[in-house]
Design a protein around this motif. Structure first.
Motif, PDB file in Angstrom:
ATOM      1  N   SER A  18       8.189  -8.087  -7.903  1.00 31.03           N
ATOM      2  CA  SER A  18       8.665  -6.927  -8.668  1.00 31.03           C
ATOM      3  C   SER A  18       9.979  -7.237  -9.364  1.00 31.03           C
ATOM      4  O   SER A  18      10.229  -6.770 -10.472  1.00 31.03           O
ATOM      5  CB  SER A  18       8.814  -5.703  -7.756  1.00 31.03           C
ATOM      6  OG  SER A  18       9.892  -5.854  -6.847  1.00 31.03           O
ATOM      7  N   ALA A  19      10.826  -8.047  -8.717  1.00 32.38           N
ATOM      8  CA  ALA A  19      12.093  -8.428  -9.343  1.00 32.38           C
ATOM      9  C   ALA A  19      11.850  -9.330 -10.544  1.00 32.38           C
ATOM     10  O   ALA A  19      12.487  -9.179 -11.598  1.00 32.38           O
ATOM     11  CB  ALA A  19      12.988  -9.128  -8.327  1.00 32.38           C
ATOM     12  N   VAL A  20      10.902 -10.270 -10.418  1.00 30.90           N
ATOM     13  CA  VAL A  20      10.566 -11.133 -11.550  1.00 30.90           C
ATOM     14  C   VAL A  20      10.001 -10.292 -12.687  1.00 30.90           C
ATOM     15  O   VAL A  20      10.375 -10.460 -13.855  1.00 30.90           O
ATOM     16  CB  VAL A  20       9.559 -12.223 -11.122  1.00 30.90           C
ATOM     17  CG1 VAL A  20       9.032 -12.975 -12.337  1.00 30.90           C
ATOM     18  CG2 VAL A  20      10.204 -13.189 -10.137  1.00 30.90           C
ATOM     19  N   ALA A  21       9.113  -9.357 -12.362  1.00 29.95           N
ATOM     20  CA  ALA A  21       8.507  -8.504 -13.388  1.00 29.95           C
ATOM     21  C   ALA A  21       9.566  -7.683 -14.116  1.00 29.95           C
ATOM     22  O   ALA A  21       9.495  -7.502 -15.339  1.00 29.95           O
ATOM     23  CB  ALA A  21       7.471  -7.576 -12.755  1.00 29.95           C
ATOM     24  N   GLN A  22      10.547  -7.190 -13.394  1.00 25.73           N
ATOM     25  CA  GLN A  22      11.583  -6.368 -14.015  1.00 25.73           C
ATOM     26  C   GLN A  22      12.397  -7.180 -15.020  1.00 25.73           C
ATOM     27  O   GLN A  22      12.689  -6.709 -16.126  1.00 25.73           O
ATOM     28  CB  GLN A  22      12.502  -5.786 -12.936  1.00 25.73           C
ATOM     29  CG  GLN A  22      13.468  -4.736 -13.454  1.00 25.73           C
ATOM     30  CD  GLN A  22      14.291  -4.110 -12.352  1.00 25.73           C
ATOM     31  OE1 GLN A  22      14.236  -4.550 -11.204  1.00 25.73           O
ATOM     32  NE2 GLN A  22      15.062  -3.099 -12.693  1.00 25.73           N
ATOM     33  N   VAL A  23      12.746  -8.411 -14.666  1.00 27.99           N
ATOM     34  CA  VAL A  23      13.519  -9.247 -15.581  1.00 27.99           C
ATOM     35  C   VAL A  23      12.654  -9.676 -16.771  1.00 27.99           C
ATOM     36  O   VAL A  23      13.106  -9.661 -17.918  1.00 27.99           O
ATOM     37  CB  VAL A  23      14.084 -10.483 -14.853  1.00 27.99           C
ATOM     38  CG1 VAL A  23      14.780 -11.417 -15.844  1.00 27.99           C
ATOM     39  CG2 VAL A  23      15.048 -10.059 -13.761  1.00 27.99           C
ATOM     40  N   VAL A  24      11.401 -10.037 -16.503  1.00 26.29           N
ATOM     41  CA  VAL A  24      10.495 -10.432 -17.587  1.00 26.29           C
ATOM     42  C   VAL A  24      10.381  -9.306 -18.608  1.00 26.29           C
ATOM     43  O   VAL A  24      10.464  -9.521 -19.827  1.00 26.29           O
ATOM     44  CB  VAL A  24       9.101 -10.802 -17.033  1.00 26.29           C
ATOM     45  CG1 VAL A  24       8.067 -10.861 -18.150  1.00 26.29           C
ATOM     46  CG2 VAL A  24       9.161 -12.134 -16.303  1.00 26.29           C
ATOM     47  N   ALA A  25      10.199  -8.086 -18.126  1.00 23.15           N
ATOM     48  CA  ALA A  25      10.048  -6.939 -19.029  1.00 23.15           C
ATOM     49  C   ALA A  25      11.314  -6.661 -19.820  1.00 23.15           C
ATOM     50  O   ALA A  25      11.250  -6.105 -20.923  1.00 23.15           O
ATOM     51  CB  ALA A  25       9.651  -5.705 -18.231  1.00 23.15           C
ATOM     52  N   ALA A  26      12.457  -7.044 -19.273  1.00 27.48           N
ATOM     53  CA  ALA A  26      13.723  -6.839 -19.983  1.00 27.48           C
ATOM     54  C   ALA A  26      14.005  -7.924 -21.007  1.00 27.48           C
ATOM     55  O   ALA A  26      14.765  -7.708 -21.949  1.00 27.48           O
ATOM     56  CB  ALA A  26      14.875  -6.772 -18.984  1.00 27.48           C
ATOM     57  N   ARG A  27      13.344  -9.089 -20.853  1.00 24.09           N
ATOM     58  CA  ARG A  27      13.675 -10.226 -21.704  1.00 24.09           C
ATOM     59  C   ARG A  27      12.648 -10.517 -22.797  1.00 24.09           C
ATOM     60  O   ARG A  27      12.884 -11.364 -23.654  1.00 24.09           O
ATOM     61  CB  ARG A  27      13.851 -11.492 -20.840  1.00 24.09           C
ATOM     62  CG  ARG A  27      14.976 -11.436 -19.812  1.00 24.09           C
ATOM     63  CD  ARG A  27      16.348 -11.389 -20.450  1.00 24.09           C
ATOM     64  NE  ARG A  27      16.648 -12.538 -21.251  1.00 24.09           N
ATOM     65  CZ  ARG A  27      17.375 -13.590 -20.848  1.00 24.09           C
ATOM     66  NH1 ARG A  27      17.855 -13.622 -19.603  1.00 24.09           N
ATOM     67  NH2 ARG A  27      17.641 -14.580 -21.670  1.00 24.09           N
ATOM     68  N   ALA A 139      13.349 -15.098  -2.263  1.00 30.58           N
ATOM     69  CA  ALA A 139      13.825 -13.770  -1.884  1.00 30.58           C
ATOM     70  C   ALA A 139      15.327 -13.633  -2.087  1.00 30.58           C
ATOM     71  O   ALA A 139      15.842 -12.519  -2.214  1.00 30.58           O
ATOM     72  CB  ALA A 139      13.461 -13.489  -0.427  1.00 30.58           C
ATOM     73  N   ALA A 140      16.037 -14.744  -2.129  1.00 29.23           N
ATOM     74  CA  ALA A 140      17.496 -14.689  -2.253  1.00 29.23           C
ATOM     75  C   ALA A 140      17.975 -14.736  -3.695  1.00 29.23           C
ATOM     76  O   ALA A 140      19.149 -14.424  -3.960  1.00 29.23           O
ATOM     77  CB  ALA A 140      18.125 -15.845  -1.470  1.00 29.23           C
ATOM     78  N   ASP A 141      17.098 -15.121  -4.633  1.00 34.52           N
ATOM     79  CA  ASP A 141      17.595 -15.338  -5.999  1.00 34.52           C
ATOM     80  C   ASP A 141      16.583 -15.045  -7.092  1.00 34.52           C
ATOM     81  O   ASP A 141      16.737 -15.509  -8.221  1.00 34.52           O
ATOM     82  CB  ASP A 141      18.085 -16.783  -6.137  1.00 34.52           C
ATOM     83  CG  ASP A 141      16.982 -17.807  -5.853  1.00 34.52           C
ATOM     84  OD1 ASP A 141      15.800 -17.419  -5.774  1.00 34.52           O
ATOM     85  OD2 ASP A 141      17.301 -19.001  -5.703  1.00 34.52           O
ATOM     86  N   ALA A 142      15.548 -14.270  -6.823  1.00 36.79           N
ATOM     87  CA  ALA A 142      14.481 -14.051  -7.815  1.00 36.79           C
ATOM     88  C   ALA A 142      15.010 -13.525  -9.154  1.00 36.79           C
ATOM     89  O   ALA A 142      14.658 -14.064 -10.211  1.00 36.79           O
ATOM     90  CB  ALA A 142      13.411 -13.117  -7.250  1.00 36.79           C
ATOM     91  N   PRO A 143      15.859 -12.490  -9.176  1.00 37.57           N
ATOM     92  CA  PRO A 143      16.364 -12.034 -10.484  1.00 37.57           C
ATOM     93  C   PRO A 143      17.174 -13.108 -11.200  1.00 37.57           C
ATOM     94  O   PRO A 143      17.009 -13.323 -12.410  1.00 37.57           O
ATOM     95  CB  PRO A 143      17.229 -10.814 -10.133  1.00 37.57           C
ATOM     96  CG  PRO A 143      16.726 -10.356  -8.803  1.00 37.57           C
ATOM     97  CD  PRO A 143      16.323 -11.609  -8.091  1.00 37.57           C
TER      98      PRO A 143
END
Length: 237
Positions: A18-27, A139-143
């Motif tokens: 979900s964190a990867v998806a959030q950044v992808v959608a922002a970029r 889990a420590a650095d996905a974003p």
């Protein structure tokens, strides 16, 4: 560059995917993919939020479409596939994007963080063989790693692979996340005098052969006469 701030709302609890998806959608504004069990959670988060997603019939097409998306729009392209054979099917398009210096991010599933299984391959090594960098989301650095993949792709004008280990795809994020690291300094090539001497000279002030032919044709009376209006003599009654 953030193109869609807040495009996907964070999930509770937040996971690696979900964190990867959030950044992808922002970029970026669009994702091209083919879903498998290595990227199912990522695709689910994107599509559940209504984010533009185009499904392909072959993994190679996902990268080819992301490549074309950048060429057509100037925005970074994003592709996603599963691990193993799903990743290797992207290889030709990925190598072509690297040779053409196309900035795109390929988000892939990967072997578990505990090590390769019998059907896994060294995906980072395979990517490196065609000059493509791999970064891994945990889990420590996905974003931070997702942002880094985009930053590297845009700074270096080349594809970057972002891998999500299979056992971490749905893992909750750590309470304290790593901050984005500054990009390493980009190497600068300074040519030597000998290398500069091998550069062919630029165009001279001499007219081109096409220009010379046009001027010679215009000087011909027959050619010029064809463009001049007919001389119609007036008659008196």
């Amino acid at each position: 560059m953030i193109t869609n701030p807040g495009a996907i709302r964070p999930t509770v609890p937040a996971t690696v995917s979900s964190a990867v998806a959030q950044v992808v959608a922002a970029r970026t504004n669009h994702v091209f993919g083919l879903m498998g069990n290595g990227n199912a959670h990522l695709v689910s988060h994107l599509t559940a939020a209504g984010f533009p997603f185009t499904s392909a019939r072959h993994e190679s097409a996902t990268v080819a479409m992301a490549d074309a998306y950048y060429r057509a729009t100037g925005l970074i392209g994003v592709a996603t596939t599963t691990y193993g054979a799903g990743f290797t099917n992207t290889y030709t398009a990925l190598a072509e994007a690297r040779l053409a210096r196309i900035p795109l991010v390929l988000v892939v599933g990967d072997a578990p963080s505990t090590g390769l299984r019998t059907f896994d391959i060294d995906q980072a090594g395979a990517s490196a063989a065609v000059g493509v960098t791999t970064v891994t989301a945990t889990a420590a650095d996905a974003p931070a790693m997702t942002h880094r993949a985009f930053d590297l792709a845009m700074r270096n004008f080349q594809p970057v692979v972002l891998s999500i280990p299979y056992d971490l795809a749905n893992a909750p994020l750590a309470d304290e996340l790593a901050s984005p690291l500054p990009l390493p300094e980009k190497p600068v090539w300074v040519p030597t005098a000998e290398e500069l001497d091998r550069v062919p000279p630029g165009p001279t002030a001499q007219p081109s052969s096409l220009q010379a032919m046009a001027e010679a044709s215009w000087a011909s009376p027959i050619w010029r006469r064809s463009f001049e209006p007919p001389n119609v003599a007036s008659s008196s009654s």
